[in-house]
Design an enzyme around this catalytic site. Structure first.
Site, PDB file in Angstrom:
ATOM      1  N   ALA A  65     -33.752  25.198 -14.965  1.00  0.00           N
ATOM      2  CA  ALA A  65     -33.092  24.998 -13.683  1.00  0.00           C
ATOM      3  C   ALA A  65     -32.810  26.373 -13.068  1.00  0.00           C
ATOM      4  O   ALA A  65     -32.799  27.391 -13.759  1.00  0.00           O
ATOM      5  CB  ALA A  65     -31.807  24.215 -13.866  1.00  0.00           C
ATOM      6  N   GLY A 108     -34.265  23.048 -18.305  1.00  0.00           N
ATOM      7  CA  GLY A 108     -34.547  21.894 -17.462  1.00  0.00           C
ATOM      8  C   GLY A 108     -36.028  21.611 -17.324  1.00  0.00           C
ATOM      9  O   GLY A 108     -36.428  20.457 -17.131  1.00  0.00           O
ATOM     10  N   GLU A 111     -36.849  19.548 -20.249  1.00  0.00           N
ATOM     11  CA  GLU A 111     -36.303  18.206 -20.082  1.00  0.00           C
ATOM     12  C   GLU A 111     -37.117  17.376 -19.093  1.00  0.00           C
ATOM     13  O   GLU A 111     -37.242  16.162 -19.250  1.00  0.00           O
ATOM     14  CB  GLU A 111     -34.840  18.304 -19.642  1.00  0.00           C
ATOM     15  CG  GLU A 111     -33.947  18.828 -20.770  1.00  0.00           C
ATOM     16  CD  GLU A 111     -32.518  19.069 -20.341  1.00  0.00           C
ATOM     17  OE1 GLU A 111     -31.609  18.468 -20.943  1.00  0.00           O
ATOM     18  OE2 GLU A 111     -32.305  19.867 -19.406  1.00  0.00           O
ATOM     19  N   GLU A 131     -29.862  26.365 -23.560  1.00  0.00           N
ATOM     20  CA  GLU A 131     -28.698  26.232 -22.675  1.00  0.00           C
ATOM     21  C   GLU A 131     -27.406  26.753 -23.288  1.00  0.00           C
ATOM     22  O   GLU A 131     -26.560  27.333 -22.581  1.00  0.00           O
ATOM     23  CB  GLU A 131     -28.525  24.761 -22.262  1.00  0.00           C
ATOM     24  CG  GLU A 131     -29.493  24.289 -21.193  1.00  0.00           C
ATOM     25  CD  GLU A 131     -30.826  23.797 -21.745  1.00  0.00           C
ATOM     26  OE1 GLU A 131     -31.570  23.168 -20.981  1.00  0.00           O
ATOM     27  OE2 GLU A 131     -31.108  24.030 -22.938  1.00  0.00           O
TER      28      GLU A 131
END
Length: 250
Positions: A65, A108, A111, A131
């Site tokens: 992200a 992300g 994911e 993370e």
């Protein structure tokens, strides 16, 4: 689209993440545009092939992200499930989703790949969820999808230590279905899509829904789904065709 490159096909949609200057970091604009893609595929179901920006020198699926945006997010944004909501929507698309991962799929980005139904990788693919090293957790699916995909012990090692998996490790643990040279990855994704496209669309859609059902819903959900398919025109036509071919080869 400013963060995605779309290539339309009759039975599939290719979506390339396209923020190469920041290694395809997933920002709010990309989230919005991927939601728009989902709206289109929910309305007109097709196979989705997700890729990242690649060059002969370097491949990148998505390196997480966008940290600059994450830094500004607080409790309310976390509770809104910005990325997790998108990835759940992608996982629930009517037709199968293929992630063709070349290079880094981190945070992300990993994911997003976990939300796909089938993952294939290039030889230079790398998966990881670091993370906790930046003070947060992998809250967009890794804490539950990863354990389902690779088993709880390995998932804990990845999430607790920041361990990364290269392509061969990902293949050995079942995270990816196959590994290819970078210049052959796109064709390999289309080959998988071709095999999917050769199946009955309704049977595919129903199978995907049944696979996602909770354990205690079986076998009832299977029987109800089969009852629907047993009444379909496609079932009659395809079985009749199969029997006719069998007769011809005797």
């Amino acid at each position: 689209m400013t963060t995605l490159i779309l290539r339309e096909g009759a039975d599939r949609l290719h979506v390339e993440l396209n923020r190469p200057d920041v290694r395809n970091a997933i920002n709010d604009d990309m989230v919005d545009e991927l939601h728009a893609v989902c709206t289109s595929l929910e309305r007109e179901p097709r196979i989705l092939i997700l890729t990242g920006t690649s060059t002969p020198e370097r491949g990148v699926f998505a390196a997480g992200a966008d940290i600059r945006q994450l830094l500004e997010r607080g409790r309310d944004e976390a509770l809104a499930g910005i990325n997790s909501g998108l990835f759940i929507r992608i996982a629930r698309l009517p037709m199968p989703v293929i992630a063709a991962v070349d290079g880094f799929a981190i945070g992300g980005g990993a994911e997003l790949a976990y939300a796909a139904d089938i993952r294939i990788a290039s030889t230079r693919a790398v998966f990881g969820n670091p993370e906790t090293a930046i003070g947060i957790l992998a809250a967009a699916g890794a804490t539950w999808r990863l354990a389902e995909l690779v088993g709880e012990p390995l998932a804990k090692e990845i999430l607790f230590t920041g361990r990364r998996l290269d392509a061969e490790e990902a293949l050995r643990c079942g995270l990816v279905a196959s590994v290819h040279e970078p210049d052959q990855l796109a064709a390999a994704a289309d080959t998988v899509a071709d095999r999917i496209a050769g199946q009955d669309p309704l049977a595919l859609r129903v199978s995907k829904r049944v696979l996602a059902a909770p354990r205690d819903a079986h076998p009832l959900v299977d029987e109800l789904a089969q009852a629907i398919l047993f009444e379909s025109d496609a079932k009659t036509q395809l079985m009749t065709r199969f029997l006719n071919r069998s007769q011809e080869t005797r």
